[in-house]
Design a protein around this motif. Structure first.
Motif, PDB file in Angstrom:
ATOM      1  N   LYS A   8      26.203  24.382  41.241  1.00 18.41           N
ATOM      2  CA  LYS A   8      26.285  25.799  41.590  1.00 18.41           C
ATOM      3  C   LYS A   8      27.365  26.024  42.637  1.00 18.41           C
ATOM      4  O   LYS A   8      28.112  26.993  42.567  1.00 18.41           O
ATOM      5  N   GLU A   9      27.455  25.124  43.611  1.00 15.63           N
ATOM      6  CA  GLU A   9      28.484  25.239  44.638  1.00 15.63           C
ATOM      7  C   GLU A   9      29.874  25.113  44.025  1.00 15.63           C
ATOM      8  O   GLU A   9      30.785  25.843  44.402  1.00 15.63           O
ATOM      9  N   ALA A  10      30.021  24.178  43.084  1.00 12.14           N
ATOM     10  CA  ALA A  10      31.319  23.990  42.425  1.00 12.14           C
ATOM     11  C   ALA A  10      31.711  25.246  41.656  1.00 12.14           C
ATOM     12  O   ALA A  10      32.861  25.685  41.704  1.00 12.14           O
ATOM     13  N   ARG A  11      30.758  25.823  40.933  1.00 14.32           N
ATOM     14  CA  ARG A  11      31.037  27.052  40.188  1.00 14.32           C
ATOM     15  C   ARG A  11      31.409  28.191  41.133  1.00 14.32           C
ATOM     16  O   ARG A  11      32.338  28.948  40.871  1.00 14.32           O
ATOM     17  N   LYS A  12      30.675  28.316  42.233  1.00 13.22           N
ATOM     18  CA  LYS A  12      30.941  29.382  43.197  1.00 13.22           C
ATOM     19  C   LYS A  12      32.341  29.230  43.782  1.00 13.22           C
ATOM     20  O   LYS A  12      33.084  30.200  43.894  1.00 13.22           O
ATOM     21  N   GLU A  13      32.714  28.007  44.126  1.00 16.98           N
ATOM     22  CA  GLU A  13      34.043  27.755  44.691  1.00 16.98           C
ATOM     23  C   GLU A  13      35.135  28.119  43.685  1.00 16.98           C
ATOM     24  O   GLU A  13      36.124  28.752  44.036  1.00 16.98           O
ATOM     25  N   ARG A  14      34.966  27.713  42.421  1.00 16.70           N
ATOM     26  CA  ARG A  14      35.958  28.052  41.394  1.00 16.70           C
ATOM     27  C   ARG A  14      36.054  29.550  41.202  1.00 16.70           C
ATOM     28  O   ARG A  14      37.135  30.097  41.015  1.00 16.70           O
ATOM     29  N   HIS A  15      34.906  30.239  41.244  1.00 17.34           N
ATOM     30  CA  HIS A  15      34.903  31.690  41.068  1.00 17.34           C
ATOM     31  C   HIS A  15      35.666  32.383  42.199  1.00 17.34           C
ATOM     32  O   HIS A  15      36.398  33.340  41.969  1.00 17.34           O
ATOM     33  N   GLU A  16      35.520  31.878  43.423  1.00 23.41           N
ATOM     34  CA  GLU A  16      36.224  32.471  44.557  1.00 23.41           C
ATOM     35  C   GLU A  16      37.736  32.283  44.445  1.00 23.41           C
ATOM     36  O   GLU A  16      38.500  33.115  44.898  1.00 23.41           O
ATOM     37  N   ARG A  17      38.179  31.163  43.852  1.00 20.52           N
ATOM     38  CA  ARG A  17      39.605  30.890  43.716  1.00 20.52           C
ATOM     39  C   ARG A  17      40.216  31.598  42.510  1.00 20.52           C
ATOM     40  O   ARG A  17      41.425  31.637  42.353  1.00 20.52           O
ATOM     41  N   LYS A  18      39.369  32.126  41.661  1.00 23.19           N
ATOM     42  CA  LYS A  18      39.822  32.697  40.400  1.00 23.19           C
ATOM     43  C   LYS A  18      40.826  33.833  40.605  1.00 23.19           C
ATOM     44  O   LYS A  18      40.616  34.731  41.405  1.00 23.19           O
ATOM     45  N   ILE A  19      41.904  33.765  39.865  1.00 20.28           N
ATOM     46  CA  ILE A  19      42.932  34.795  39.887  1.00 20.28           C
ATOM     47  C   ILE A  19      42.839  35.540  38.561  1.00 20.28           C
ATOM     48  O   ILE A  19      42.690  34.935  37.517  1.00 20.28           O
ATOM     49  N   THR A  20      42.929  36.824  38.616  1.00 22.23           N
ATOM     50  CA  THR A  20      42.821  37.607  37.397  1.00 22.23           C
ATOM     51  C   THR A  20      44.034  37.384  36.498  1.00 22.23           C
ATOM     52  O   THR A  20      45.166  37.569  36.919  1.00 22.23           O
ATOM     53  N   LEU A  21      43.778  36.957  35.284  1.00 24.70           N
ATOM     54  CA  LEU A  21      44.846  36.786  34.306  1.00 24.70           C
ATOM     55  C   LEU A  21      45.096  38.115  33.621  1.00 24.70           C
ATOM     56  O   LEU A  21      44.192  38.931  33.463  1.00 24.70           O
ATOM     57  N   ARG A  22      46.325  38.317  33.197  1.00 21.64           N
ATOM     58  CA  ARG A  22      46.653  39.542  32.474  1.00 21.64           C
ATOM     59  C   ARG A  22      46.259  39.377  31.011  1.00 21.64           C
ATOM     60  O   ARG A  22      46.643  38.422  30.360  1.00 21.64           O
ATOM     61  N   GLU A  23      45.495  40.330  30.528  1.00 20.14           N
ATOM     62  CA  GLU A  23      45.080  40.298  29.134  1.00 20.14           C
ATOM     63  C   GLU A  23      46.251  40.674  28.239  1.00 20.14           C
ATOM     64  O   GLU A  23      47.083  41.507  28.587  1.00 20.14           O
ATOM     65  N   LEU A  24      46.288  40.045  27.067  1.00 23.54           N
ATOM     66  CA  LEU A  24      47.303  40.393  26.083  1.00 23.54           C
ATOM     67  C   LEU A  24      46.929  41.731  25.469  1.00 23.54           C
ATOM     68  O   LEU A  24      45.765  42.001  25.188  1.00 23.54           O
ATOM     69  N   LYS A  25      47.916  42.594  25.252  1.00 25.11           N
ATOM     70  CA  LYS A  25      47.653  43.939  24.739  1.00 25.11           C
ATOM     71  C   LYS A  25      47.399  43.945  23.240  1.00 25.11           C
ATOM     72  O   LYS A  25      46.588  44.694  22.744  1.00 25.11           O
ATOM     73  N   SER A  26      48.088  43.122  22.522  1.00 26.94           N
ATOM     74  CA  SER A  26      47.996  43.115  21.071  1.00 26.94           C
ATOM     75  C   SER A  26      46.779  42.313  20.609  1.00 26.94           C
ATOM     76  O   SER A  26      46.238  41.494  21.330  1.00 26.94           O
ATOM     77  N   SER A  27      46.400  42.560  19.380  1.00 28.99           N
ATOM     78  CA  SER A  27      45.320  41.771  18.788  1.00 28.99           C
ATOM     79  C   SER A  27      45.888  40.667  17.898  1.00 28.99           C
ATOM     80  O   SER A  27      45.138  39.940  17.270  1.00 28.99           O
TER      81      SER A  27
ATOM     82  N   TYR B  53      51.065  36.401  28.796  1.00 29.55           N
ATOM     83  CA  TYR B  53      51.363  37.811  28.599  1.00 29.55           C
ATOM     84  C   TYR B  53      52.857  38.068  28.403  1.00 29.55           C
ATOM     85  O   TYR B  53      53.248  38.927  27.624  1.00 29.55           O
ATOM     86  N   ASP B  54      53.675  37.315  29.111  1.00 25.25           N
ATOM     87  CA  ASP B  54      55.124  37.483  29.043  1.00 25.25           C
ATOM     88  C   ASP B  54      55.777  36.547  28.027  1.00 25.25           C
ATOM     89  O   ASP B  54      56.993  36.360  28.055  1.00 25.25           O
ATOM     90  N   ALA B  55      54.974  35.949  27.150  1.00 28.72           N
ATOM     91  CA  ALA B  55      55.457  35.005  26.130  1.00 28.72           C
ATOM     92  C   ALA B  55      56.156  33.806  26.762  1.00 28.72           C
ATOM     93  O   ALA B  55      57.118  33.273  26.231  1.00 28.72           O
ATOM     94  N   LYS B  56      55.641  33.361  27.909  1.00 25.18           N
ATOM     95  CA  LYS B  56      56.171  32.178  28.580  1.00 25.18           C
ATOM     96  C   LYS B  56      55.162  31.043  28.442  1.00 25.18           C
ATOM     97  O   LYS B  56      53.952  31.264  28.558  1.00 25.18           O
ATOM     98  N   LEU B  57      55.673  29.849  28.244  1.00 27.69           N
ATOM     99  CA  LEU B  57      54.822  28.681  28.086  1.00 27.69           C
ATOM    100  C   LEU B  57      54.031  28.423  29.365  1.00 27.69           C
ATOM    101  O   LEU B  57      54.600  28.284  30.440  1.00 27.69           O
ATOM    102  N   VAL B  58      52.699  28.364  29.236  1.00 29.81           N
ATOM    103  CA  VAL B  58      51.826  28.042  30.364  1.00 29.81           C
ATOM    104  C   VAL B  58      51.668  26.523  30.451  1.00 29.81           C
ATOM    105  O   VAL B  58      51.719  25.944  31.526  1.00 29.81           O
ATOM    106  N   GLY B  59      51.481  25.888  29.306  1.00 29.60           N
ATOM    107  CA  GLY B  59      51.316  24.436  29.271  1.00 29.60           C
ATOM    108  C   GLY B  59      50.930  23.990  27.888  1.00 29.60           C
ATOM    109  O   GLY B  59      50.796  24.800  26.964  1.00 29.60           O
TER     110      GLY B  59
END
Length: 192
Positions: A31-50, A97-103
């Motif tokens: 639970k602590e690990a999940r909480k820590e990850r949630h606090e570090r979470k950065i909002t990703l931009r959703e893709l507009k298209s389907s 979102y910007d069509a750039k390679l993440v990994g």
């Protein structure tokens, strides 16, 4: 430069935490690990298209040569292409979102993990040698975080190994390039 400084700071913190504890990261509360990850979470931009974007396909063509068997999929945050590389090995590439390679991800073997991680995992788990291992290779030129196993994490090269814990529950461990092992996710938490 900012990314290098952040990576060094993250590595220093990880090493000091690991050095202070002689027990495996699984001994901490999940639970602590999940909480820590949630606090570090950065909002990703959703893709507009389907659908998979034309720009992602163009970027893939520029990023990879001599690939075959491309299969494109699209989710909320990434366009994903699974393919065989020039050596015939399966891989997947993720575009943001910007069509750039993440990994990219590719299957790996337990023996590919750093030796320190192999020893740590062998000490705490059984049937580890045949466990599925995935290697995530981060595109350092892109700051976008990645989502694997339904969990967002900061962009860095990592191995992920799927095991069963002492209660026979499926879990995913993350192994960094220095051999530090940490709990990443419970398989029951994973939403695909």
């Amino acid at each position: 430069m900012k990314k290098v400084i952040m990576l060094l700071a993250f590595t220093a913190v990880t090493c000091s935490v690991y050095a202070q504890s002689s027990t495996f990261a699984m001994s901490g509360s999940r639970k602590e690990a999940r909480k820590e990850r949630h606090e570090r979470k950065i909002t990703l931009r959703e893709l507009k298209s389907s659908e998979v974007s034309f720009q992602s396909k163009q970027a893939f063509d520029r990023d990879f040569d001599h690939t075959t068997n491309m299969v494109w999929t699209h989710d909320v945050y990434f366009d994903k292409v699974s393919f065989l590389n020039e050596k015939g090995m399966p891989m997947s590439a993720y575009y943001d979102y910007d069509a750039k390679l993440v990994g990219t991800t590719a299957p790996a073997k337990f023996t590919d993990l750093p030796v320190a991680a192999q020893k740590d995992i062998a000490k705490h788990f059984s049937n580890y040698e045949k466990a599925p291992v995935v290697f995530f290779d981060d595109n350092e030129a892109n700051e976008t975080d990645m989502i694997l196993y339904g969990m967002q994490f900061e962009d860095a090269d990592n191995y992920f190994i799927e095991l069963k814990d002492k209660k026979n529950q499926p879990v995913v461990l993350r192994v960094d390039m220095l051999g530090n092992v940490e709990f990443f996710a419970e398989m029951s938490d994973i939403k695909f």
